[in-house]
Motif scaffolding. Structure first.
Motif: not given
Length: 536
Positions: A249, A526, A533-534, A219-220, A222-223, A190, A530
Motif C-alpha cells: 500500500k 495521487k 479510478e476507483w 483490498d479497499r 488504497v493508502g 476506497p 485513486i
C-alpha cells in the motif's frame, strides 16, 4: 513512494476540479478516512481535504455515519449534528445539514447514550436513551438511516469525504458495524488509513490494523497517511519503504505536527489546557471551568483559551466518580468559575457535590468572585431539577445549588435553535449569538428573589443574573464567541481586555493551515487519481 516535504506533491493548481467528476456518468464519488486509533487525525484530515477540493470548485460534502460526542451543533432546520462535522462543513463552505452526521450518540452514562437520528432524538419509544447492548441490536435500523443520508448527498455533490470512528480493527465492534468498514463495504468506497506518529508505534498501528481486516476490507484500503510528524523526514524514509513493501500500500503523505493547531475533535479536551499548578503571570483574568463526567460542548470556552489576557483552565477531578471518599481538588483562586453544559445534569451535580466544589463555589462568592452557568450548568444554579421520564438517567428530582429561584423540568421534546440577541451587563450592551440544545424547561418559582435577565432575544428576556451581580446563567452556547460580548463579560469581572479575533476567524485560520499542509505534504494528484479510478 514520495516523502519530500515540499514541491514534490502537486498543489491544487496542477489539476482541474472537474477531473474529480470523471467516471461513470459523472457519478458522485466517496472517499473514506479511517484511523488506527481515536484522535489519529481523521477529523482534521477530512476538514483539510474538504477545503482543498472546495477551493478546486468541486462540490464536496463531509460525512460521518456515526458519531459519539457530547459536542454538537444546531443545523438551520433545527437538527443536531457533531461539532466536528459542523467544522468540516465550514471547510467545505457549506451550511450545516443533518445528513452530514445521520447518527449521533450522546453518552449520559458509562453504558448508555441518547440516540440522535437525522438530527432528532428517537421518539418512538419511552426514552431516546439506549444501553450499549440495546443499540447493538438497533444498528440495522441505524444503517438504513446512514445509507439514506449518504444517498441524498451523492445526489447533490461530486465528492463525499467520510470520517470513520475510532478504529476499524475493534474486533468486538465489527459485527453490524456502520461507522467504519461496514459502511465502506456497503457503499463500495476506497479508504485511507491515518495514524498518529506522535503517539509512537506508528508502523505497528498501520500494519496491525490492516492485518485485522478481512481480505475485501484490506483490498479497499488504497493508502496510508502519517500524521503529526516532527523532525527530519529523511530519518523516516527507510520505515516508509518497509511499510510499503510489507503491505503493498502506498504512503500518500506525512503531515507535520502543526504546533498550536486547535481544531474541533469529538470530545477530547485540549490536553495542554488541563489544570496547571499556579496561574499564568502574563494573564490578567483567571477563569476555571469545572469538568464533570458528562460535560458537553467544551468548545464554548475556546475563545477564552485563545485570548492572551485570559488564563482559562479546565479543572479535572481525581479519582472515580463512584468512590465514596474521592480525592478532593479544591477550586483555585480565580475571578470566574464556569459551570459548563452537561448531558446528565443531576448525575454531574452529584459529582460536583462529592468533590466539595459546591462549598468552594460558596467560598468563591463570599470573596466576591463571580460564577456563570451555561445550559446544564445554568440548571444546576436553580432550586430544583426534575427528570420525571428518566431522560438523562434514573427518574427523580434533585436539589440544585439554589442560587436562582428557578425550577427545571426535563422534557422529551428538545430545544434546538440558533439564536441572536443582546447581552446586557454592567449597564452596557453587546450583540451576541449562539445556539441552544437542551431538554430542560426552566421557570421562576416566584420566591421573591430579585433577578434580571442576562440576554434579550426577539424582545424577550433570557437567562438570569443575580441582584448582586455575582452570578449569571443562560442556555446559550457560544457566549464568548463574539469579541464584543467577550469584552463585556470581562468588564463584568472588572478587567479591560484586548479585542481578540472571533472564533469564526480562528476556525477559518485553522482550516486554512490544515488545507495548506494537505496541499504541500500529501500527494493530492495521487489521491485524486485513486478516487477517479476507483469509480471507472
Amino acid at each position: 513512494m514520495n516523502t519530500k516535504q515540499s514541491n514534490s506533491h502537486s498543489t491544487p493548481s496542477t489539476f482541474e476540479g472537474a477531473q474529480i467528476r470523471q467516471g461513470k456518468a459523472s457519478q458522485c464519488k466517496t472517499l473514506m478516512v479511517q484511523g488506527t486509533t481515536s484522535d489519529a487525525g481523521k477529523t482534521t484530515l477530512v476538514a483539510g481535504l474538504c477545503r482543498v477540493f472546495a477551493d478546486l470548485q468541486v462540490k464536496v460534502a463531509p460525512f460521518k455515519p456515526q458519531n459519539m460526542a457530547l459536542n454538537s451543533a444546531v443545523t438551520p432546520c433545527g437538527g443536531e449534528i457533531g461539532r466536528a462535522q459542523a467544522l468540516q462543513a465550514k471547510a467545505a463552505r457549506l451550511a450545516l445539514d443533518v445528513d452530514f452526521n445521520p447518527i449521533l450518540l450522546k453518552p449520559n452514562s458509562d453504558t448508555g447514550a441518547q440516540v440522535i437520528v437525522h438530527g432528532k432524538a428517537l421518539m418512538h419509544r419511552s426514552s431516546s436513551n439506549m444501553e450499549a447492548s440495546e443499540y447493538q441490536d438497533y444498528k440495522k435500523v441505524a444503517m438504513q438511516a446512514v445509507l439514506s443520508s449518504h444517498q441524498r448527498l451523492t445526489q447533490q455533490y461530486d465528492l463525499v469525504v467520510v470520517e470513520g470512528a475510532g478504529s476499524p480493527a475493534e474486533i468486538n465492534l465489527r459485527k453490524g458495524d456502520i461507522a467504519n468498514m461496514g459502511f465502506a463495504e456497503a457503499v463500495d468506497c476506497p479508504v485511507l488509513i491515518i495514524a498518529d506518529i506522535d503517539k509512537g508505534g506508528v508502523f505497528a498501528q498501520l500494519v496491525g490494523t490492516l492485518m485485522l481486516l478481512s481480505q475485501s476490507e484490506q483490498d479497499r484500503v488504497v493508502g496510508f497517511v502519517i500524521n503529526r510528524f516532527r523532525g527530519d523526514i529523511k530519518l523516516l524514509e527507510s520505515g516508509l519503504t518497509w511499510l510499503e513493501e510489507r503491505t503493498n500500500k502506498p504512503v500518500l503523505g506525512v503531515l507535520p505536527y502543526l504546533h498550536g493547531l486547535d481544531i474541533s475533535s469529538e470530545d477530547a479536551l485540549v490536553t495542554q489546557q488541563a489544570l496547571v499548578e499556579g496561574t499564568s503571570t502574563s494573564s490578567k483574568v483567571r477563569i476555571v471551568v469545572l469538568v464533570y463526567p458528562h460535560m458537553s460542548n467544551h468548545t464554548d470556552f475556546d475563545a477564552l483559551r485563545h485570548h492572551e489576557d485570559i488564563d482559562c483552565q479546565f479543572l479535572f477531578a481525581k479519582g472515580s466518580k463512584d468512590e465514596i471518599n474521592p480525592e478532593k481538588i479544591a477550586i483555585p483562586a480565580c475571578d470566574l468559575i464556569i459551570l459548563p453544559g452537561s448531558k446528565n445534569v443531576r448525575g454531574d451535580l452529584d459529582f460536583l457535590r462529592q468533590r466539595g466544589w459546591d462549598d468552594d463555589i460558596a467560598k468563591h462568592l463570599r470573596y466576591q468572585g463571580k460564577v456563570i452557568g451555561v445550559c446544564g450548568g445554568y440548571q444546576m444554579l436553580g432550586a430544583l431539577i426534575a427528570d420525571p421520564e428518566g431522560l438523562e438517567g434514573q427518574p427523580g428530582v434533585s436539589e440544585g445549588l439554589s442560587y436562582f429561584a428557578m425550577n427545571t423540568v426535563l422534557e422529551s421534546k428538545k430545544t434546538l435553535i440558533n439564536v441572536s440577541g443582546i447581552l446586557e451587563l454592567t449597564d452596557k450592551k453587546a450583540d451576541i449569538s449562539g445556539y441552544e440544545i437542551h431538554a430542560g424547561v426552566s421557570t421562576l418559582n416566584n420566591s421573591g428573589a430579585k433577578l434580571s435577565h442576562l440576554i434579550t432575544i426577539a424582545g424577550e428576556g433570557q437567562g438570569l443574573i443575580s441582584d448582586d451581580g455575582q452570578i449569571a446563567g443562560c442556555y446559550l452556547h457560544g457566549l464568548f464567541d463574539q469579541p464584543e460580548a467577550l469584552q463585556l463579560f470581562m468588564g463584568w469581572l472588572g478587567y479591560d481586555v484586548k479585542k481578540a479575533p472571533s472564533i469564526e476567524i480562528l476556525e477559518e485560520q485553522a482550516i486554512e493551515r490544515v488545507s495548506k499542509a494537505c496541499q504541500v505534504h500529501l500527494d493530492m494528484v495521487k489521491i485524486k487519481q485513486i478516487v477517479t479510478e476507483w469509480y471507472k
